[in-house]
Design a protein around this motif. Sequence first.
Motif, short mmCIF file in Angstrom:
data_model
loop_
_atom_site.label_atom_id
_atom_site.label_comp_id
_atom_site.label_asym_id
_atom_site.label_seq_id
_atom_site.Cartn_x
_atom_site.Cartn_y
_atom_site.Cartn_z
N VAL A 1 -29.15 24.09 -30.22
CA VAL A 1 -29.45 22.75 -30.74
C VAL A 1 -30.15 22.80 -32.09
N ASP A 2 -30.23 23.98 -32.70
CA ASP A 2 -30.80 24.10 -34.03
C ASP A 2 -30.22 25.34 -34.70
N GLN A 3 -30.47 25.47 -36.00
CA GLN A 3 -29.85 26.55 -36.76
C GLN A 3 -30.41 27.91 -36.37
N THR A 4 -31.70 27.99 -36.07
CA THR A 4 -32.31 29.28 -35.72
C THR A 4 -31.68 29.86 -34.46
N SER A 5 -31.56 29.04 -33.43
CA SER A 5 -30.97 29.54 -32.18
C SER A 5 -29.48 29.86 -32.36
N TYR A 6 -28.80 29.09 -33.21
CA TYR A 6 -27.39 29.37 -33.48
C TYR A 6 -27.24 30.71 -34.20
N ASP A 7 -28.09 30.96 -35.20
CA ASP A 7 -28.03 32.23 -35.93
C ASP A 7 -28.32 33.41 -35.01
N ARG A 8 -29.28 33.22 -34.11
CA ARG A 8 -29.61 34.29 -33.16
C ARG A 8 -28.44 34.56 -32.22
N CYS A 9 -27.81 33.51 -31.77
CA CYS A 9 -26.64 33.65 -30.90
C CYS A 9 -25.53 34.41 -31.60
N ARG A 10 -25.25 34.05 -32.85
CA ARG A 10 -24.19 34.74 -33.59
C ARG A 10 -24.55 36.20 -33.82
N PHE A 11 -25.83 36.48 -34.09
CA PHE A 11 -26.27 37.86 -34.28
C PHE A 11 -26.03 38.69 -33.03
N LEU A 12 -26.23 38.08 -31.86
CA LEU A 12 -26.04 38.78 -30.60
C LEU A 12 -24.56 38.86 -30.20
N ARG A 13 -23.69 38.27 -31.01
CA ARG A 13 -22.24 38.31 -30.81
C ARG A 13 -21.83 37.69 -29.47
N LEU A 14 -22.50 36.59 -29.12
CA LEU A 14 -22.16 35.85 -27.92
C LEU A 14 -21.19 34.73 -28.28
N HIS A 15 -20.69 34.05 -27.27
CA HIS A 15 -19.93 32.83 -27.52
C HIS A 15 -20.95 31.73 -27.83
N CYS A 16 -20.82 31.11 -29.00
CA CYS A 16 -21.85 30.18 -29.46
C CYS A 16 -21.23 28.84 -29.85
N TYR A 17 -22.00 27.79 -29.61
CA TYR A 17 -21.61 26.46 -30.08
C TYR A 17 -22.87 25.72 -30.52
N LYS A 18 -22.83 25.18 -31.72
CA LYS A 18 -23.98 24.42 -32.23
C LYS A 18 -23.79 22.95 -31.92
N LEU A 19 -24.68 22.41 -31.12
CA LEU A 19 -24.58 21.03 -30.66
C LEU A 19 -25.13 20.08 -31.71
N LYS A 20 -24.36 19.05 -32.03
CA LYS A 20 -24.81 18.03 -32.96
C LYS A 20 -25.85 17.16 -32.28
N THR A 21 -27.00 16.97 -32.95
CA THR A 21 -28.11 16.23 -32.33
C THR A 21 -28.50 15.00 -33.13
N ASP A 22 -27.64 14.55 -34.05
CA ASP A 22 -27.86 13.30 -34.80
C ASP A 22 -29.22 13.25 -35.48
N GLY A 23 -29.61 14.35 -36.09
CA GLY A 23 -30.84 14.38 -36.87
C GLY A 23 -32.10 14.52 -36.05
N VAL A 24 -32.01 14.57 -34.72
CA VAL A 24 -33.19 14.74 -33.87
C VAL A 24 -33.60 16.21 -33.88
N ASP A 25 -34.90 16.45 -34.03
CA ASP A 25 -35.40 17.82 -34.12
C ASP A 25 -35.73 18.33 -32.72
N PHE A 26 -34.89 19.27 -32.22
CA PHE A 26 -35.11 19.85 -30.91
C PHE A 26 -35.52 21.32 -30.99
N ASP A 27 -35.97 21.78 -32.17
CA ASP A 27 -36.17 23.22 -32.32
C ASP A 27 -37.50 23.71 -31.73
#
Length: 351
Positions: A120-146
Amino acid sequence: MTNAKFQINQVAIYALVLLGLIFVFVLSPLSSKPLFAFQNYPCQQPSSTSTPADPTVVGDELETALAGASTENKTVIIAVVNKAYVEGGYDKPLLDLFLDSFWLGEGTRWLVDHLLLVTVDQTSYDRCRFLRLHCYKLKTDGVDFDGEQLYMSQDFINMMWRRTLFLLDVLKRGYSFIFTDADVMWLRNPFPRLNNLSVNETIDLQISTDQFNGNDRSESNNINTGFYMIKSNNRTISLFELWYDRRINSTGLKEQDVLVNMLHEGVFRELGLNLRFLNTLYFSGFCQDSRDIRAVTTVHANCCRTISAKAADLTAVIQHWKRFQNSATNETGMLKHDACSGSWKDFKFGK
């Protein structure tokens, strides 16, 4: 004379080579493509400002992510994480502990191939990609969930409802799934127990419980939405649609409370849902411990308020599991969760 023949042969060879090159790069229909296509491929980092694809379009980013993680029968494992789960914790972030359990569990390593990590944020998405997992970045309409969403805070409630809407989208696409919180340790493969059904029996929803009353069909069981398996069909899609619509008149309630109310009101029966409640002997948690580590499949850090407390006690679970695996006598012992017990000090709802 010999030298003249040699020179003539050399000229003939060069001419043949030249004709071959002309054919490849000029006359051949493949000449429109570069010989080494990767030389012209730009090396780009994922854009942090890219707009997620329209979820109504077939073949969008979510569909690609689901298809990549899915089994042949369109079943995936889904977990949702944010920055606090990939950075905060005790000795390790919660995401690392979550993945450790797949590595250390019995028959669980291959399941990571079917895990879709929803970020739900860029940091967790980057970490997921680094770990080479299946990743999807969820759109949160500008709400900060980090940041850490404390239990029953408004941000926590908002994130739970956004998660519910996302999972409804997954069901509508025809995917069945196990949803798991990232504070659930997978000590054994759960599918043998979840698929242990009578002949021709179909269960729409199998859901974990905070306290199990001994009857896996009793609606008085106290359900927990941190771990469940659900089939994609018209009944479950209707359930999630009704569930999400109720958020409007459920101020101050988290999504799990609303689902409990729907269960007690008979909504599940009206929809014709076949429901099974999971025994805490196998699908355990800190609310009600499994009595036997030789049987336990998952351990959920429920009844726990903070990420640091979850991480501390789940670290102890992993250490206990390692000792159990290496013990000649397979001593069971009791799982302790002192940090989680202390996390409720001075707790007030909505704070």
